[in-house]
Write an enzyme that holds these catalytic residues in place. Structure first.
Site: not given
Ligand code: PXP
Length: 241
Positions: A7, A10, A43, A45, A49, A70, A101, A151, A191
């Site tokens: 992901n 960030h 993701h 949003r 953001r 996402e 989330t 998931e 997550h």
């Molecule tokens: N899976 C989902 C559905 C999420 O919303 C997120 C965070 O955006 C992640 C995985 C990844 O989580 P993390 O950034 O804590 O690894």
């Protein structure tokens, strides 16, 4: 063999902190693939953001593996998904005020609504995943909706305050995996997973993908993105089938 999907939200968070042009999530996605990621997750949003619409489009265009989107189950996001055509959508709940989330999607009592929501996406050949808590009723509802994947939200496990709570949350996840597998669902986890807490799943079978962002980007600050992703990809590669 389970795989790592990275992901890159960030990377965009850092860029948006200055509303500038760097760091570039598209480049990070390319580097993630070179370092062994099997897919890229973004993701988008509703409040934009971090990831922006152009990031989704450009990553989809330049991605050599697969891109998962996402998103909240809104009309706007459905339109974007149909337009961009990601390999998979992962439906998540979204609250404007949350830092990230915070919990799984509620599927109970929304079976018809979510089945209808996913129908045009499925018709377009887009796979679907529902991000849910490891609650047997949610797993059942997700199954009724007919998504190919769930998931399981690992955030409660990752953020547990002490050993006892962590074990309790882990047991719920393991039970959820068994139930979902029995029902024929494919299972991803995500997550809050990091280089330590992910080891609890080393010998757990039937997990398709690990969806990880924050811990990789945090480590990348110290060791670089390439190394941070290679370390995680190597861990996941050694996990049970
Ligand atoms: N899976 C989902 C559905 C999420 O919303 C997120 C965070 O955006 C992640 C995985 C990844 O989580 P993390 O950034 O804590 O690894």
């Amino acid at each position: 063999m389970p795989v790592l999907v990275v992901n890159v939200d960030h990377v965009a968070t850092l860029r948006q902190a200055r509303m500038g042009i760097e760091p570039e999530p598209v480049t990070a996605a390319y580097m993630a693939e070179m370092a062994g990621a099997t897919g890229i997750i973004v993701h988008l949003r509703e409040d934009r953001r971090h990831i922006q619409d152009r990031d989704v489009k450009l990553i989809k265009e330049t991605c050599n593996t697969r891109m998962h989107l996402e998103m909240a189950a809104t009309k706007e996001m459905q339109g974007i998904a149909l337009d961009v055509d990601p390999e998979m959508v992962c439906i998540v709940p979204e609250k404007r005020q949350e830092l990230t989330t915070e919990g799984g999607l509620n599927c109970i009592g929304r079976e018809d609504e979510l089945t209808d929501y996913l129908a045009p996406l499925h018709a377009r050949g887009i796979r679907s995943s529902l991000f849910i808590d490891a609650d047997p009723r949610q797993v059942e509802a997700a199954h009724a909706i007919g998504a190919e994947y769930i998931e399981i939200h690992t955030g409660h496990y990752a953020n547990a305050k002490d050993f006892k709570e962590r074990e309790k949350e882990l047991t719920k996840i393991l039970d959820g995996i068994k139930q979902a597998h029995y029902l024929g669902l494919k299972i991803n986890l995500g997550h809050g997973l990091n280089y330590r807490n992910i080891l609890a799943f080393k010998d757990v079978a039937n997990i398709s993908e690990y969806s990880i962002g924050h811990s990789i980007m945090a480590r990348a600050i110290y060791v670089g993105l390439d190394r941070a992703i290679r370390d995680m990809a190597e861990l996941v590669r050694g996990f049970a089938d």
